[in-house]
Design a protein around this motif. Structure first.
Motif, short mmCIF file in Angstrom:
data_model
loop_
_atom_site.label_atom_id
_atom_site.label_comp_id
_atom_site.label_asym_id
_atom_site.label_seq_id
_atom_site.Cartn_x
_atom_site.Cartn_y
_atom_site.Cartn_z
N ARG A 178 45.95 37.60 31.24
CA ARG A 178 47.35 37.92 31.59
C ARG A 178 47.46 38.77 32.84
O ARG A 178 48.44 38.67 33.58
N LEU A 179 46.47 39.68 33.06
CA LEU A 179 46.55 40.55 34.23
C LEU A 179 45.88 39.93 35.46
O LEU A 179 46.36 40.10 36.58
N ALA A 180 44.77 39.22 35.24
CA ALA A 180 44.06 38.67 36.40
C ALA A 180 44.80 37.48 37.00
O ALA A 180 44.71 37.23 38.20
N ARG A 181 45.56 36.73 36.17
CA ARG A 181 46.23 35.53 36.70
C ARG A 181 47.31 35.90 37.73
O ARG A 181 47.29 35.36 38.84
N PRO A 182 48.26 36.81 37.41
CA PRO A 182 49.25 37.14 38.45
C PRO A 182 48.62 37.80 39.67
O PRO A 182 49.09 37.61 40.79
N ALA A 183 47.53 38.57 39.48
CA ALA A 183 46.85 39.14 40.64
C ALA A 183 46.27 38.03 41.50
O ALA A 183 46.37 38.06 42.74
N THR A 184 45.70 37.00 40.85
CA THR A 184 45.16 35.86 41.59
C THR A 184 46.27 35.13 42.34
O THR A 184 46.11 34.77 43.52
N VAL A 185 47.42 34.95 41.68
CA VAL A 185 48.54 34.29 42.34
C VAL A 185 48.94 35.08 43.58
O VAL A 185 49.10 34.53 44.68
N GLU A 186 49.05 36.41 43.43
CA GLU A 186 49.48 37.26 44.54
C GLU A 186 48.45 37.26 45.67
O GLU A 186 48.79 37.30 46.85
N MET A 187 47.16 37.20 45.30
CA MET A 187 46.09 37.24 46.31
C MET A 187 45.93 35.89 47.01
O MET A 187 45.03 35.74 47.84
N GLY A 188 46.76 34.91 46.65
CA GLY A 188 46.71 33.63 47.36
C GLY A 188 46.18 32.49 46.51
O GLY A 188 45.68 31.49 47.03
N CYS A 189 46.26 32.63 45.19
CA CYS A 189 45.95 31.56 44.24
C CYS A 189 44.47 31.24 44.10
O CYS A 189 44.10 30.25 43.45
N SER A 190 43.59 32.04 44.68
CA SER A 190 42.16 31.81 44.50
C SER A 190 41.42 33.11 44.76
O SER A 190 41.60 33.72 45.81
N THR A 191 40.64 33.56 43.77
CA THR A 191 39.92 34.83 43.88
C THR A 191 38.51 34.67 43.34
O THR A 191 38.19 33.66 42.71
N ILE A 192 37.66 35.66 43.60
CA ILE A 192 36.34 35.71 42.98
C ILE A 192 36.36 36.82 41.93
O ILE A 192 36.82 37.94 42.21
N ILE A 193 35.90 36.50 40.72
CA ILE A 193 35.88 37.50 39.65
C ILE A 193 34.46 37.66 39.10
O ILE A 193 33.65 36.74 39.17
N SER A 194 34.19 38.87 38.58
CA SER A 194 32.99 39.10 37.78
C SER A 194 33.48 39.59 36.43
O SER A 194 34.29 40.52 36.36
N THR A 195 33.03 38.94 35.37
CA THR A 195 33.60 39.19 34.05
C THR A 195 32.53 38.90 33.00
O THR A 195 31.51 38.29 33.31
N TYR A 196 32.74 39.37 31.78
CA TYR A 196 31.79 39.15 30.69
C TYR A 196 30.39 39.68 31.01
O TYR A 196 29.39 39.00 30.76
#
Lengths: 368, 368
Positions: A178-196
């Motif tokens: 829920r939090l990473a998706r709108p951040a990704t949208v704002e950052m231009g619809c494509s981001t790099i994440i490190s998770t798990y």
């Protein structure tokens, strides 16, 4: 190089087969495998081959940090990641956690998310795990087998190509999405994440082993079937213990990039032996439901793959277009995806389809 | 207790005047001052009075961490922060930065954002700075004087009442707003943030000094004018070196909570000496433009305050409603807000109003 044909010990400069196989397991998602291949090959040319570690060989105390691209594949193919962005995502999370990573991992098998971790591993000089958290691709962060084993998606890091970054620390894995998706949208619809981020013990318990080797094997099998004038689409179905559903011409594609996803549906009119039949595909980054003549034939969590009818090149959801000749292959997913808890995460109802899961062979319920 | 009537040395258990004055300087934004007052008084009763440090007395090496509520005031009044959330925001940022805070600060003067830092300071046992980064309230993160002095809004922390938190580290202060706003919307339209961590030297250079004392003095002046049967609205205008614009009855309010803001406009029909005149207010959390009979009379960055016509109680944008009798007071902002660089941040054109800034006294351009 590995001597075992189906299990590799390192990833070398030619990632063509691996990228092709990853795009097949990506079930339509994960973006253009050609871009993922170029990124991985450039990193290996610069930093050298990446050692591959089998899930079963992992030290239980290993510190494993997965890395992935998040967003809409329709955008990923036009907005490339910047150099160093993959290592930055890993380092940012490691610093927040106060750990030193020992291994990099893929969180999903699919398109660029099978090859991006190769880039991060090469840049950081770390070995990569031969496995992933899904055995396929799914569109949302919480949709991984480690979720079911209680592994937390957060703390997670998120980076864009402009230099912006963030950390999320959430009460559950759905909140990470829920939090990473709108951040990704704002950052231009494509981001790099490190998770798990997880221990070797957690990887051994929850990961699907051997995925990168399987991708490589799939890609190689397609190439050798083509060279031997065998049917490469049938070769994919056989290797994945799946079935050939139907083939034909794409006659309609509706696709929108909304809320950071590529969503839509495609219609295929049967040709040849399937003349008169109609196939409808529904997708959210990945293919989630396929209907034949109005009846659901396979749904998430089993695999629905759309391949070029002649060459078996995988067709991603964002590259589907009118006139393409394709064939649809379905295959079983990791059996753990069929538990009640897993179906709550990735079953058809989660995505808004009002039906019970349909297995790759068209059966309902527990039979397979 | 301070012996100087206009400069306090600590904040005691009765925060009534301070909260009232903060809501006046809040120019319509900042949420219900009554809630802010209750939060501050409860924290002081539990932890003791909060020492107040003048901006000029601050050690240049002090480690100052501001804390604030972010979101739509319409939501803040219904969704209260959880206990410990304020201290959590400060600690989360301090941990990320690897520093030990020595002082807490207000980033804006306005409603709950003048009283929330009291809660954080009380909970953490730290002194509070008598000043703020605006001398009023503005709706977006980058709209503070420290922005103009090159202080970075990030790293910033963000927390909700459910236990989710995040850190953003961005390339500029406008990106801090772009990423924190959708996170705030997703977290329920109201969050606690810690931002603009800075040294004592940076506070001394960029802050508006004495704001909390001024809030307290404003609230006390309103009460003493009421007790002495003087006009409390005129008393506010006089203390802030402003002017009484017009008064009347609220006849129309359009208000929407969109993109995490309370946006809208209100119409006031003149009564008494202002009979026949028409006042229109436009706001985004704060009042940004006031027109009298169709002519712009004052715009952001100068202060536009709407007060109850009889009692001078401040009327926030989310509590404006049909039938209220109000008077509009305008007053000068900190002169640094009128530089070209500052007007690019907070001038009327930034908010989409196609006009040059109009000063509190109705003049245009450099005159005041």
């Amino acid at each position: 190089m590995s001597t075992d044909k189906t299990r590799r010990s390192q990833i070398d400069a030619d990632c063509g087969n691996l990228a092709r196989g990853a795009a097949i397991l990506g079930t339509g998602g994960g973006g253009d495998p050609y871009i993922g291949r170029l990124l991985a090959e450039a990193a290996i040319r610069k930093h050298g081959p990446v050692p591959l570690v089998a899930v079963d060989d992992l030290d239980p105390d290993a510190v494993v940090i997965p890395v992935a691209m998040m967003g809409a594949p329709t955008v990923m193919v036009e907005k490339l990641a910047s150099q160093g962005q993959f290592a930055q995502a890993v380092n940012s999370l490691a610093r927040y956690l106060g750990v030193t990573p020992t291994h990099i991992a893929c969180i999903e098998a699919g398109g660029v998310n099978s090859t991006i971790p190769i880039v991060a591993a090469a840049e950081l000089g770390l070995p990569l795990i031969d496995g992933d958290g899904m055995g396929r691709a799914f569109p949302e962060i919480q949709m991984v087998l480690p979720s079911i084993y209680g592994v937390r998606a957060t703390p997670m890091s998120i980076c864009d190509e402009k230099g912006n970054s963030g950390i999320f620390d959430t009460v559950d894995n759905a909140w990470a999405e829920r939090l990473a998706r709108p951040a990704t949208v704002e950052m231009g619809c494509s981001t790099i994440i490190s998770t798990y981020a997880m221990s070797g013990a957690q990887v051994r318990e929850s990961y699907v082993p051997g995925t990168l080797s399987l991708c490589d094997q799939l890609g190689a099998e397609v190439m050798s079937a083509r060279a031997a004038h065998r049917d490469p689409v049938a070769a994919v179905a056989e290797l994945l213990h799946g079935r050939l559903l139907a083939g034909g011409k794409v006659t309609d594609v509706e696709r929108r990039t909304t809320s950071g996803f590529a969503r839509g549906r495609a219609t295929i009119e049967g040709v040849g032996p399937d003349a008169g039949r109609s196939v409808v595909l529904q997708f959210q980054n990945e293919h989630l439901l396929v209907e034949l003549d109005g009846t659901a034939e396979t749904s998430t969590p089993d695999l629905i793959m759309v391949l070029d009818a002649e060459t078996a090149e995988p067709v991603t959801t964002e590259s589907l277009r009118y006139g393409m000749r394709v064939r649809v292959v379905t295959a079983p997913s990791d059996p753990r995806w069929h538990s009640d808890e897993a179906l709550a995460l990735v079953g058809p109802r989660y995505f808004g389809y009002e039906l019970d899961p349909v297995r790759f062979d068209g059966t309902r319920g527990v039979a397979a």
